[in-house]
Design a protein around this motif. Sequence first.
Motif, PDB file in Angstrom:
ATOM      1  N   VAL A 106      45.344  43.653  37.252  1.00 43.57           N
ATOM      2  CA  VAL A 106      44.392  43.254  38.207  1.00 43.57           C
ATOM      3  C   VAL A 106      43.274  42.769  38.109  1.00 43.57           C
ATOM      4  N   GLN A 107      42.486  43.821  37.618  1.00 44.98           N
ATOM      5  CA  GLN A 107      41.228  43.555  37.480  1.00 44.98           C
ATOM      6  C   GLN A 107      40.939  42.556  36.168  1.00 44.98           C
ATOM      7  N   ALA A 108      41.951  42.549  35.104  1.00 45.43           N
ATOM      8  CA  ALA A 108      41.622  41.549  34.230  1.00 45.43           C
ATOM      9  C   ALA A 108      41.837  40.211  34.597  1.00 45.43           C
ATOM     10  N   ARG A 109      42.782  40.088  35.371  1.00 43.89           N
ATOM     11  CA  ARG A 109      43.192  38.744  36.058  1.00 43.89           C
ATOM     12  C   ARG A 109      42.250  38.311  37.066  1.00 43.89           C
ATOM     13  N   LEU A 110      41.599  39.120  37.900  1.00 45.76           N
ATOM     14  CA  LEU A 110      40.539  38.734  38.650  1.00 45.76           C
ATOM     15  C   LEU A 110      39.189  38.418  37.925  1.00 45.76           C
ATOM     16  N   GLN A 111      39.003  38.909  36.841  1.00 44.28           N
ATOM     17  CA  GLN A 111      37.854  38.730  36.198  1.00 44.28           C
ATOM     18  C   GLN A 111      38.216  37.214  35.309  1.00 44.28           C
ATOM     19  N   GLN A 112      39.364  36.891  35.104  1.00 43.17           N
ATOM     20  CA  GLN A 112      39.805  35.822  34.412  1.00 43.17           C
ATOM     21  C   GLN A 112      39.540  34.520  35.374  1.00 43.17           C
ATOM     22  N   GLU A 113      40.007  34.770  36.632  1.00 42.58           N
ATOM     23  CA  GLU A 113      40.159  33.729  37.877  1.00 42.58           C
ATOM     24  C   GLU A 113      38.479  33.622  38.242  1.00 42.58           C
ATOM     25  N   THR A 114      37.765  34.694  38.499  1.00 45.39           N
ATOM     26  CA  THR A 114      36.547  34.587  39.221  1.00 45.39           C
ATOM     27  C   THR A 114      35.599  34.552  38.100  1.00 45.39           C
ATOM     28  N   GLY A 115      35.501  34.940  36.971  1.00 45.68           N
ATOM     29  CA  GLY A 115      34.457  35.075  35.878  1.00 45.68           C
ATOM     30  C   GLY A 115      33.671  36.154  36.264  1.00 45.68           C
ATOM     31  N   LYS A 116      33.947  37.147  37.175  1.00 42.71           N
ATOM     32  CA  LYS A 116      32.960  38.049  37.465  1.00 42.71           C
ATOM     33  C   LYS A 116      33.729  39.457  36.859  1.00 42.71           C
ATOM     34  N   SER A 117      32.819  40.000  36.020  1.00 36.39           N
ATOM     35  CA  SER A 117      33.203  41.277  35.371  1.00 36.39           C
ATOM     36  C   SER A 117      32.887  42.389  36.029  1.00 36.39           C
ATOM     37  N   SER A 118      33.683  43.552  36.107  1.00 40.60           N
ATOM     38  CA  SER A 118      33.524  44.756  36.884  1.00 40.60           C
ATOM     39  C   SER A 118      34.255  45.715  36.293  1.00 40.60           C
ATOM     40  N   CYS A 119      34.006  47.113  36.678  1.00 36.02           N
ATOM     41  CA  CYS A 119      34.917  48.147  36.239  1.00 36.02           C
ATOM     42  C   CYS A 119      35.880  48.271  37.277  1.00 36.02           C
ATOM     43  N   THR A 120      36.791  49.434  36.878  1.00 37.72           N
ATOM     44  CA  THR A 120      37.871  49.722  37.827  1.00 37.72           C
ATOM     45  C   THR A 120      37.243  50.343  39.260  1.00 37.72           C
ATOM     46  N   ALA A 121      36.154  50.867  39.069  1.00 39.64           N
ATOM     47  CA  ALA A 121      35.745  51.604  40.277  1.00 39.64           C
ATOM     48  C   ALA A 121      35.289  50.453  41.329  1.00 39.64           C
ATOM     49  N   THR A 122      34.627  49.625  40.742  1.00 41.75           N
ATOM     50  CA  THR A 122      34.321  48.451  41.608  1.00 41.75           C
ATOM     51  C   THR A 122      35.245  47.680  42.228  1.00 41.75           C
ATOM     52  N   VAL A 123      36.535  47.492  41.556  1.00 40.74           N
ATOM     53  CA  VAL A 123      37.706  46.700  42.023  1.00 40.74           C
ATOM     54  C   VAL A 123      38.246  47.911  43.096  1.00 40.74           C
ATOM     55  N   LYS A 124      38.279  49.174  42.986  1.00 36.50           N
ATOM     56  CA  LYS A 124      38.652  50.050  44.004  1.00 36.50           C
ATOM     57  C   LYS A 124      37.856  49.931  45.221  1.00 36.50           C
ATOM     58  N   ARG A 125      36.431  49.968  45.081  1.00 39.76           N
ATOM     59  CA  ARG A 125      35.684  49.813  46.071  1.00 39.76           C
ATOM     60  C   ARG A 125      35.959  48.566  47.142  1.00 39.76           C
ATOM     61  N   ALA A 126      36.001  47.461  46.423  1.00 34.93           N
ATOM     62  CA  ALA A 126      36.439  46.427  47.152  1.00 34.93           C
ATOM     63  C   ALA A 126      37.715  46.203  47.881  1.00 34.93           C
ATOM     64  N   LEU A 127      38.434  46.884  47.154  1.00 37.94           N
ATOM     65  CA  LEU A 127      40.112  47.393  48.007  1.00 37.94           C
ATOM     66  C   LEU A 127      39.730  47.928  49.174  1.00 37.94           C
ATOM     67  N   LYS A 128      38.992  49.176  48.934  1.00 42.00           N
ATOM     68  CA  LYS A 128      38.842  50.086  50.188  1.00 42.00           C
ATOM     69  C   LYS A 128      38.071  49.341  51.176  1.00 42.00           C
ATOM     70  N   LYS A 129      37.096  48.519  50.939  1.00 40.10           N
ATOM     71  CA  LYS A 129      36.453  47.656  51.732  1.00 40.10           C
ATOM     72  C   LYS A 129      37.170  46.665  52.534  1.00 40.10           C
ATOM     73  N   SER A 130      38.156  46.249  51.821  1.00 38.56           N
ATOM     74  CA  SER A 130      38.986  45.201  52.606  1.00 38.56           C
ATOM     75  C   SER A 130      40.312  46.173  53.106  1.00 38.56           C
ATOM     76  N   GLY A 131      40.250  47.166  53.274  1.00 38.08           N
ATOM     77  CA  GLY A 131      41.306  48.019  53.981  1.00 38.08           C
ATOM     78  C   GLY A 131      42.548  48.240  53.422  1.00 38.08           C
ATOM     79  N   VAL A 132      42.654  48.159  52.233  1.00 38.38           N
ATOM     80  CA  VAL A 132      43.733  48.581  51.265  1.00 38.38           C
ATOM     81  C   VAL A 132      43.825  49.612  50.928  1.00 38.38           C
TER      82      VAL A 132
END
Length: 132
Positions: A106-132
């Motif tokens: 998921v992280q790799a696909r999001l980076q490919q689509e948005t061009g925004k690089s992040s670590c898995t912890a950032t992805v998890k924080r974004a998910l938590k902020k979204s209520g997932v």
Amino acid sequence: MKFVSPLSDTDLQALMEAYVHAEKPALRRRAHAIVLSHKRYSINQISDILAVTRETVSLWFDAWEADGLEGLRDKARPGRPALYDARDRERLQALVAEHPHQIKAVQARLQQETGKSSCTATVKRALKKSGV
């Protein structure tokens, strides 16, 4: 002894509303302190009830006297802006729905689509902020 100035009915109602329904626990606690002072509890009693220092209670009183309910709210804190905006988080949710146990994919696909690089912890924080 230090107490807050006598509260009007409007102020007392606003404080009770904040004490019962405010989203942030810190605001609820501060509003509670002001209400307790209005009921003539001493700073020592309030600090014991709320498990904070006398200085903290005194600062809350000063903030209330200076700015009212706004003075009791948390101030903005500096920090790095969020990497993912609301649209990115929505896409992230959709990707997680497609691949629920593959956070790195998921992280790799999001980076490919948005061009925004992040670590898995950032992805998890974004998910938590979204209520997932």
